[in-house]
Scaffold this active site. Structure first.
Site, PDB file in Angstrom:
ATOM      1  N   ASP A  57       0.789  -1.243   0.000  1.00 24.09           N
ATOM      2  CA  ASP A  57       0.000   0.000   0.000  1.00 24.09           C
ATOM      3  C   ASP A  57       0.820   1.291   0.000  1.00 24.09           C
ATOM      4  O   ASP A  57       1.797   1.406   0.745  1.00 24.09           O
ATOM      5  CB  ASP A  57      -0.858   0.084   1.264  1.00 24.09           C
ATOM      6  CG  ASP A  57      -1.559  -1.203   1.598  1.00 24.09           C
ATOM      7  OD1 ASP A  57      -1.508  -2.147   0.816  1.00 24.09           O
ATOM      8  OD2 ASP A  57      -2.164  -1.243   2.678  1.00 24.09           O
ATOM      9  N   PHE A  91       2.147  -0.872   9.997  1.00 24.53           N
ATOM     10  CA  PHE A  91       1.151  -1.100   8.950  1.00 24.53           C
ATOM     11  C   PHE A  91       0.694   0.240   8.344  1.00 24.53           C
ATOM     12  O   PHE A  91       1.176   1.302   8.693  1.00 24.53           O
ATOM     13  CB  PHE A  91      -0.034  -1.881   9.530  1.00 24.53           C
ATOM     14  CG  PHE A  91       0.123  -3.386   9.418  1.00 24.53           C
ATOM     15  CD1 PHE A  91       1.363  -3.983   9.218  1.00 24.53           C
ATOM     16  CD2 PHE A  91      -0.992  -4.217   9.505  1.00 24.53           C
ATOM     17  CE1 PHE A  91       1.495  -5.379   9.115  1.00 24.53           C
ATOM     18  CE2 PHE A  91      -0.877  -5.603   9.387  1.00 24.53           C
ATOM     19  CZ  PHE A  91       0.363  -6.180   9.195  1.00 24.53           C
ATOM     20  N   ASP A 119      -5.273   0.934   9.574  1.00 25.67           N
ATOM     21  CA  ASP A 119      -5.122   1.833   8.430  1.00 25.67           C
ATOM     22  C   ASP A 119      -5.744   3.218   8.662  1.00 25.67           C
ATOM     23  O   ASP A 119      -6.602   3.670   7.886  1.00 25.67           O
ATOM     24  CB  ASP A 119      -5.688   1.190   7.156  1.00 25.67           C
ATOM     25  CG  ASP A 119      -5.164  -0.226   6.928  1.00 25.67           C
ATOM     26  OD1 ASP A 119      -4.084  -0.534   7.469  1.00 25.67           O
ATOM     27  OD2 ASP A 119      -5.822  -1.012   6.238  1.00 25.67           O
ATOM     28  N   GLU A 146     -10.426  -2.441   4.519  1.00 28.45           N
ATOM     29  CA  GLU A 146      -9.075  -1.930   4.781  1.00 28.45           C
ATOM     30  C   GLU A 146      -8.931  -0.531   4.176  1.00 28.45           C
ATOM     31  O   GLU A 146      -9.715  -0.121   3.322  1.00 28.45           O
ATOM     32  CB  GLU A 146      -8.019  -2.855   4.141  1.00 28.45           C
ATOM     33  CG  GLU A 146      -8.080  -4.290   4.644  1.00 28.45           C
ATOM     34  CD  GLU A 146      -6.982  -5.192   4.066  1.00 28.45           C
ATOM     35  OE1 GLU A 146      -6.404  -5.957   4.824  1.00 28.45           O
ATOM     36  OE2 GLU A 146      -6.716  -5.139   2.850  1.00 28.45           O
TER      37      GLU A 146
HETATM   38  C1  FRU Z   1      -3.819  -3.689   2.766  1.00 29.76           C
HETATM   39  C2  FRU Z   1      -3.188  -4.133   4.059  1.00 29.76           C
HETATM   40  C3  FRU Z   1      -3.529  -3.181   5.180  1.00 29.76           C
HETATM   41  C4  FRU Z   1      -2.402  -3.372   6.143  1.00 29.76           C
HETATM   42  C5  FRU Z   1      -1.231  -3.593   5.209  1.00 29.76           C
HETATM   43  C6  FRU Z   1      -0.185  -4.516   5.737  1.00 29.76           C
HETATM   44  O1  FRU Z   1      -3.169  -4.123   1.636  1.00 29.76           O
HETATM   45  O2  FRU Z   1      -3.593  -5.451   4.370  1.00 29.76           O
HETATM   46  O3  FRU Z   1      -4.799  -3.392   5.750  1.00 29.76           O
HETATM   47  O4  FRU Z   1      -2.213  -2.260   6.968  1.00 29.76           O
HETATM   48  O5  FRU Z   1      -1.765  -4.108   4.009  1.00 29.76           O
HETATM   49  O6  FRU Z   1       0.945  -4.525   4.915  1.00 29.76           O
END
Ligand code: FRU
Length: 523
Positions: free
Chosen positions: A51, A107, A183, A234
């Protein structure tokens, strides 16, 4: 003594050799030419990316942080990688911004420019950048303390994001008893003059408010009975957008979902409604989709834009097969940044996406053909005029006579190479959808889920339609009907696609104009 000198000489030669190897493996100057390496999209020099995170404009720079595992091209303990740009197109890599620590992996999340120093973490003269992220604690996870795994935390920087300090009193938002709680996206709500934090919590979005970016109060939750519930929610985003024609402003809630994309795997749904500083409300129960392709995930927008544009960037991949990419040294790239717009079509709202205008900076040689008629199949821009990616292709179709008996049942464009690999995009005028066919776009056998078709229901109502197609080494971004419909897909052709063929099925169509523009690599 002689022996020692000899040994040190051998060691020195060995060191020089291994340094040289390392450099030629990862040196961005000489690299970015590996097989499949995106030429006009952001990708990490080495290691894994997923991300985009912490998107903020500050002091003349666009910051792009991203989920990063620097030590392997597979997902692992997450860091925030970092790059900056002056134009959203050319990126400069900076050292890793946030490392995992005793509280967990770093994250996804967001960043804001605290221009009035409400947090007190900077000074009035030198206001800080504040980053919000989720601590994901692998130890709590292993020990089964599931409500301690994910919590929201803060880091700050007073030197334009070059160095970061984690806040002493982390986490700032503790886990409320929900396993998936992550997130954080922080946005400014001008009417209530407060900051709002949106957090994805299993299959809802929770909203928190704060005056100082550090103390957060729970306000409300959205999602029960709304949208797709196929997977975990997410990476949310929340922002107002104005419909240019009517002047009406609506609030958009972006909710990424894993899985749940109609095309399979991960995708991005959105809701159009209102936000009053405490609650998000909408009458829209069914999800709308930002992109009908398979490879635009976790997209969020920049905060503090200097010109009021709303610009989104996504991770050009899909969790269905992200771990199996046929790329070496690195894995993952970002989509092109896209300017979002809002349209109203009868009673429905439609979120539009177009590549940011700055893409023009990459324009090189360009060729145009006027007044084309296609009946069956017709190759365009043959030979030296088109030698492969990266290019932008712009097609304008005349669809004013769609009710004509011999108007084609299908029309579109096929990209191919001499090995017979191909990727097709088109419009089906009988069933009324845009579609992409990726069933023959690679010889790499890395996932059975890669070979697929995608469909976007759409009724063409204008007299002309314009398609913009951005072709890079291993991706095709297609903005159909001026960005009303987007289909973003990875492709892994053995050799560059270098042949363009327009086609119709059962009938013929006019193209007043077709244009191809070479794009200059950004690295
Ligand atoms: C989305 C996700 C988020 C998380 C991150 C972990 O792609 O699963 O929810 O914070 O990737 O790398």
């Amino acid at each position: 003594m002689k022996k020692i000198i000899q040994l040190s000489l051998i060691a020195l030669v060995f060191l020089m050799f291994s340094c040289h190897q390392k450099q030629s493996e990862h040196d961005p100057g000489s690299k970015y030419s590996e097989k499949y390496r995106p030429q006009i999209h952001f990708s990490p020099e080495k290691g894994w990316m997923n991300d985009p995170n912490g998107l903020v404009y500050h002091d003349g720079e666009y910051h792009l942080f991203y989920q990063h595992h620097p030590y392997s091209s597979m997902w692992g303990p997450m860091h925030w990688g970092h790059a900056v740009s002056n134009d959203l197109i050319h990126w400069k890599h900076l050292p890793i911004a946030l490392y995992p620590d005793s509280l967990g992996y770093i994250f996804s999340g967001s960043a804001v420019s605290d221009s009035e120093n409400r947090s007190g973490l900077g000074t009035a003269d030198n206001p800080p950048l504040i980053a919000f992220f989720t601590y994901h604690d692998p130890v709590a996870q292993d020990e089964g303390r599931e409500f301690e795994v994910q919590q929201q935390a803060v880091a700050y920087s007073t030197d334009n994001g070059r160095s970061w300090t984690k806040y002493d009193n982390n986490p700032v938002v503790k886990n409320p008893g929900i396993r998936d709680f992550r997130d954080p996206k922080v946005v400014w709500h001008p009417v209530s003059e407060r900051w709002i934090m949106c957090v994805a919590a299993w299959q809802t979005i929770r909203f928190y408010s704060s005056a100082n970016l550090l103390d957060w109060t729970f306000e409300s939750e959205f999602g029960e009975g709304f949208g797709s519930k196929e997977g975990v929610w997410e990476c949310p985003d929340l922002f107002p957008l104005k419909i240019n024609d009517t002047g009406e402003t609506k609030w958009l809630l972006i909710v990424n979902i894993n899985p749940g994309n109609p095309a399979g795997g991960t995708g991005t749904q959105y809701f159009v409604g209102d936000f009053d500083g405490t609650h998000f409300t909408t009458i829209q129960r069914e999800p709308l989709w930002l992109d009908y392709g398979k490879d635009n995930y976790a997209g969020v927008t920049w905060s503090n834009m200097p010109d009021g544009r709303r610009v989104l960037i996504g991770w050009m991949n899909n969790w269905e097969y992200a771990g199996d990419q046929p790329t070496l040294h690195w894995s993952g790239s970002a989509t092109l940044p896209r300017e979002l717009g809002l349209r109203k079509v009868r009673d429905n709202y439609l979120l539009t996406s177009r590549p940011v205008a700055e893409l023009r900076k990459l324009y090189g040689k360009s060729n145009k053909i006027r007044k084309l008629k296609v009946n069956g199949s017709r190759q365009i821009f043959e030979g030296r005029m088109f030698v492969g990616s990266p290019v932008e292709i712009e097609l304008t179709f005349d669809v004013s006579e769609m009710t004509r008996m011999d108007f084609p049942g299908k029309f579109g464009l096929r990209l191919s190479n001499r090995l017979g690999e191909h990727y097709t995009i088109g419009y089906d005028n009988i069933v009324k959808y845009y579609y992409a066919d990726r069933t023959h776009a690679t010889s790499e056998d890395f996932s059975p889920l890669f070979s697929s078709m995608q469909y976007a229901p759409y009724l063409i109502e204008s007299e002309r339609v314009t398609w913009k197609i951005i072709l890079d080494w291993s991706s095709v971004e297609w903005f159909a009907s001026d960005g009303d419909v987007v289909i973003t897909n990875l492709v892994y052709p053995t050799e560059h696609f270098d042949t363009l063929e327009l086609f119709t099925e059962e009938g013929w169509i006019d193209l007043p104009e077709a244009k191809i523009t070479q794009l200059t690599p950004i690295w």
